[in-house]
Design a protein around this motif. Sequence first.
Motif, PDB file in Angstrom:
ATOM      1  N   PHE A  24    -106.395  59.831   5.356  1.00 18.95           N
ATOM      2  CA  PHE A  24    -104.751  59.857   4.725  1.00 18.95           C
ATOM      3  C   PHE A  24    -103.773  58.858   5.303  1.00 18.95           C
ATOM      4  N   VAL A  25    -103.454  57.604   4.724  1.00 20.97           N
ATOM      5  CA  VAL A  25    -102.350  56.801   5.744  1.00 20.97           C
ATOM      6  C   VAL A  25    -100.982  56.700   4.047  1.00 20.97           C
ATOM      7  N   TYR A  28     -91.827  56.189   0.736  1.00 17.86           N
ATOM      8  CA  TYR A  28     -93.317  56.395   1.228  1.00 17.86           C
ATOM      9  C   TYR A  28     -94.057  57.201   0.083  1.00 17.86           C
ATOM     10  N   ASN A  29     -95.759  56.755   0.191  1.00 15.49           N
ATOM     11  CA  ASN A  29     -96.446  58.151  -0.630  1.00 15.49           C
ATOM     12  C   ASN A  29     -97.579  57.742   0.818  1.00 15.49           C
ATOM     13  N   VAL A  30     -98.475  59.067   0.169  1.00 16.76           N
ATOM     14  CA  VAL A  30     -99.357  59.626   0.804  1.00 16.76           C
ATOM     15  C   VAL A  30    -100.917  58.689  -0.077  1.00 16.76           C
ATOM     16  N   ARG A  31    -101.411  57.707   0.250  1.00 15.98           N
ATOM     17  CA  ARG A  31    -102.943  57.031   0.429  1.00 15.98           C
ATOM     18  C   ARG A  31    -103.947  57.992   0.545  1.00 15.98           C
ATOM     19  N   VAL A  32    -104.944  57.501   0.112  1.00 16.20           N
ATOM     20  CA  VAL A  32    -106.463  58.374   0.625  1.00 16.20           C
ATOM     21  C   VAL A  32    -108.019  57.428   0.345  1.00 16.20           C
ATOM     22  N   GLU A  58     -82.924  68.524  -8.290  1.00 13.50           N
ATOM     23  CA  GLU A  58     -82.887  66.878  -7.484  1.00 13.50           C
ATOM     24  C   GLU A  58     -84.294  66.827  -7.488  1.00 13.50           C
ATOM     25  N   GLY A  59     -83.959  65.476  -6.744  1.00 18.58           N
ATOM     26  CA  GLY A  59     -85.802  65.328  -6.420  1.00 18.58           C
ATOM     27  C   GLY A  59     -85.139  64.760  -4.992  1.00 18.58           C
ATOM     28  N   TRP A  60     -86.889  64.448  -4.728  1.00 20.30           N
ATOM     29  CA  TRP A  60     -87.441  64.595  -3.811  1.00 20.30           C
ATOM     30  C   TRP A  60     -87.913  63.224  -2.709  1.00 20.30           C
ATOM     31  N   MET A  61     -87.433  62.490  -1.925  1.00 18.65           N
ATOM     32  CA  MET A  61     -87.576  60.929  -2.091  1.00 18.65           C
ATOM     33  C   MET A  61     -88.434  60.409  -0.563  1.00 18.65           C
ATOM     34  N   ALA A  62     -89.852  60.004  -0.590  1.00 15.91           N
ATOM     35  CA  ALA A  62     -90.197  59.623   0.894  1.00 15.91           C
ATOM     36  C   ALA A  62     -91.028  60.347   1.177  1.00 15.91           C
ATOM     37  N   PRO A  63     -91.109  61.046   1.062  1.00 19.18           N
ATOM     38  CA  PRO A  63     -92.822  62.248   1.439  1.00 19.18           C
ATOM     39  C   PRO A  63     -94.379  61.308   2.000  1.00 19.18           C
ATOM     40  N   GLY A  64     -93.628  61.700   3.111  1.00 19.66           N
ATOM     41  CA  GLY A  64     -95.178  61.152   4.267  1.00 19.66           C
ATOM     42  C   GLY A  64     -95.378  61.005   5.397  1.00 19.66           C
TER      43      GLY A  64
END
Length: 475
Positions: free
Chosen positions: A255-256, A265-269, A312-318
């Motif tokens: 996971f990065v 930010y976003n999580v990739r696998v 409301e949204g959420w941004m840049a999880p990571g």
Amino acid sequence: MKKHILVVTALLSVIGIIGCSSKQNNENILAKINFPENPKIEELRDSSIVLDKSNWGTLGAHDPSIYKDKDTYYVFSTDARVGGPATPGIQVRKSKDLINWEFIGQALKGIPEEAKKWSNAQGIWAPEVTKVGDQYYLYYCTSSFGKNRSYIGLFKSKSIEGPWEDQGLVLKTNQGEDRNALDPNIVYDKDGQMWMSYGSFWSGIYVVKLDKNTGKPLNLNDKGKNISKRDAAVSGAVEGPYIIYNEEQKKYYLFVSYGSLSSDYNVRVGRADNIEGPYLDSNGNDMTDISNSKPDEIGNKILGGYKFGDSEGWMAPGHNSILNDNGNYYIVHHVRTEKNKDWFYLNVRKILWSEDGWPIVSPERYTGEKEQAIEKNALIGNWQVILQDKNNNKIIPSEQYEFASNGKIKNEKQSGKWELDGDNNIYIELTNSNGEKIEYSGKVIPSWDWENKKQTIVFTAIDSNGISLWGKLMR
């Protein structure tokens, strides 16, 4: 005339009975589902608790690393703070249920002298905890923002709450080198051997074998093997590595986090048969491939910025860590609020697994939900659906779709179909803007609707190109 009135009255009575019967059937179906309870947590930008550490809860946790010690979960996180300068020393929180978190202080009294002298750091970043024998190992890193004169160090203790004894340097990098000694993550291979992944920007992510007794590289000059990197066209933006080995899948998962920590930010696998890689995504792309003209196509995107409905949204999880809690997997990460990115929180989400062995993440934060049998009729209705587009890593808003009882899906722009199989396997087919039919497979679970403060049902799915699809039923 009276005869017509009687007929109409009779028809209305029948319709009323059918309507009541349908509603009753729906209620009976929902009554069989074990929904999570209301967590009763109000936390969105509450300025009254900024100066009161005892009430921080999830507020202010950045780059969280989770460790379970007996029946208690601990999260260690970066020296970062909402509403003021941080006090160096590594933030520590604990929980009994992964839902309610208590801030319990800081692990250290400040920045270790050797680390500060090397990096000129103002704080400690990205800690990581593991246990070897009867000793806890606390890894940390220091650096100056945007530079790679960085230092990974180690402390040891007989207790997870300290006190901690300094063990000095694990690995460091200097300006002019092609790598960055940041974001340590400890992973054990299938044979129990100890490794460390690390890295940020520059030439990306590395993994190096460690000596369990010292907690340091077997060869002190060995800085490891490169397992993930990104092209200069996207500033080499990959960091926050976390590797797990899934015994059931017989695979290692890397996971990065891609992008900028404060905006996209976003999580990739990617996954591999061996701990040193190669780590491949669903399309067979190597996570080290920088020849692709579309760098955002690399890696399965499982978590990015999102917004359900008018909430409301959420941004840049990571910058996540992963918890394997007796076969139940969770992703632990920080995330920022849409209206003010300077407010960031700890999130815990349940990880489920697709039928072809890829991790997929719940659209809603964890509140105790469990996988269970769901009846098809429970899914009929209007859904808010989010496609986690790999090339859009800002906040992605939901679109409304209707899931009909005949298995059809429709909204204003496109149509498709859905099917529920087994206990909670969902299959969705949607037609994209090019007329291509895209198939997604995933899981359905009961959940808590944080945006609307009520119980609901969600799905998380993934297609063959590693793009995630989320859905939430509007009950």
